[in-house]
Design an enzyme around this catalytic site. Structure first.
Site, PDB file in Angstrom:
ATOM      1  N   HIS A 273      -5.137  -5.579   1.308  1.00  0.00           N
ATOM      2  CA  HIS A 273      -4.659  -4.564   0.375  1.00  0.00           C
ATOM      3  C   HIS A 273      -3.232  -4.136   0.739  1.00  0.00           C
ATOM      4  O   HIS A 273      -2.370  -4.011  -0.138  1.00  0.00           O
ATOM      5  CB  HIS A 273      -5.606  -3.366   0.398  1.00  0.00           C
ATOM      6  CG  HIS A 273      -5.230  -2.244  -0.497  1.00  0.00           C
ATOM      7  ND1 HIS A 273      -5.258  -2.337  -1.871  1.00  0.00           N
ATOM      8  CD2 HIS A 273      -4.819  -0.979  -0.208  1.00  0.00           C
ATOM      9  CE1 HIS A 273      -4.877  -1.181  -2.390  1.00  0.00           C
ATOM     10  NE2 HIS A 273      -4.600  -0.341  -1.405  1.00  0.00           N
TER      11      HIS A 273
ATOM     12  N   GLN B 140      -0.967  -5.871   2.425  1.00  0.00           N
ATOM     13  CA  GLN B 140      -0.067  -6.983   2.138  1.00  0.00           C
ATOM     14  C   GLN B 140       0.199  -7.090   0.634  1.00  0.00           C
ATOM     15  O   GLN B 140       1.310  -7.405   0.210  1.00  0.00           O
ATOM     16  CB  GLN B 140      -0.660  -8.299   2.657  1.00  0.00           C
ATOM     17  CG  GLN B 140      -0.598  -8.445   4.160  1.00  0.00           C
ATOM     18  CD  GLN B 140       0.819  -8.538   4.664  1.00  0.00           C
ATOM     19  OE1 GLN B 140       1.231  -7.775   5.507  1.00  0.00           O
ATOM     20  NE2 GLN B 140       1.587  -9.479   4.167  1.00  0.00           N
ATOM     21  N   ASP B 141      -0.830  -6.810  -0.162  1.00  0.00           N
ATOM     22  CA  ASP B 141      -0.669  -6.827  -1.615  1.00  0.00           C
ATOM     23  C   ASP B 141       0.348  -5.783  -2.054  1.00  0.00           C
ATOM     24  O   ASP B 141       1.204  -6.045  -2.893  1.00  0.00           O
ATOM     25  CB  ASP B 141      -2.024  -6.578  -2.273  1.00  0.00           C
ATOM     26  CG  ASP B 141      -1.983  -6.711  -3.777  1.00  0.00           C
ATOM     27  OD1 ASP B 141      -1.402  -7.691  -4.272  1.00  0.00           O
ATOM     28  OD2 ASP B 141      -2.542  -5.832  -4.457  1.00  0.00           O
ATOM     29  N   HIS B 142       0.269  -4.591  -1.465  1.00  0.00           N
ATOM     30  CA  HIS B 142       1.243  -3.543  -1.776  1.00  0.00           C
ATOM     31  C   HIS B 142       2.659  -3.999  -1.430  1.00  0.00           C
ATOM     32  O   HIS B 142       3.588  -3.812  -2.213  1.00  0.00           O
ATOM     33  CB  HIS B 142       0.926  -2.248  -1.011  1.00  0.00           C
ATOM     34  CG  HIS B 142      -0.012  -1.351  -1.718  1.00  0.00           C
ATOM     35  ND1 HIS B 142       0.394  -0.437  -2.658  1.00  0.00           N
ATOM     36  CD2 HIS B 142      -1.349  -1.222  -1.628  1.00  0.00           C
ATOM     37  CE1 HIS B 142      -0.647   0.216  -3.109  1.00  0.00           C
ATOM     38  NE2 HIS B 142      -1.730  -0.246  -2.506  1.00  0.00           N
TER      39      HIS B 142
END
Length: 113
Positions: free
Chosen positions: A81, A83-85
């Site tokens: 999550h 890393q996604d941000h």
């Protein structure tokens, strides 16, 4: 060669999320300022966002460096999550560069300069 295992701290994970979110918010603020033809203020906001994004990138670089040294970490959903941000914020930054150029041209065509 046996890999050494490392623990990714909650502080680092939430740092990635917070820094990424703050940078993304500043990039969006910059575009809104530019739409109002506040060019200098927009550029200040972009510089602020870039500085914050560098903080997030430093955390990510720490993990990449450790892994390159043969130290691995168990990655959970929260890290994915985070890393996604970060990835989304980097994409916003890249698109914002183009959008700001277009908005400056729009402002010029509207006679806002």
């Amino acid at each position: 060669m046996v890999e050494e295992s490392i623990e990714i701290s909650s502080e680092d994970i939430f740092g990635l999320i917070a820094f990424s979110g703050d940078a993304k918010a500043s990039y969006h603020a910059a575009l809104h300022l530019l739409r109002e033809n506040k060019v200098e203020e927009a550029e200040v906001e972009v510089a602020k966002a870039n500085s914050i994004l560098n903080e997030a990138h430093a955390i990510q670089t720490k993990f990449v460096t450790l892994e390159a040294q043969g130290k691995s970490a168990r990655v959970g959903v929260l890290m994915v999550h985070a890393q996604d941000h970060l990835m989304n914020t980097i994409l916003v930054k890249e698109l914002l560069d183009h959008m700001m150029t277009m908005q400056k041209e729009i402002n010029l065509l509207k006679g806002m300069n």
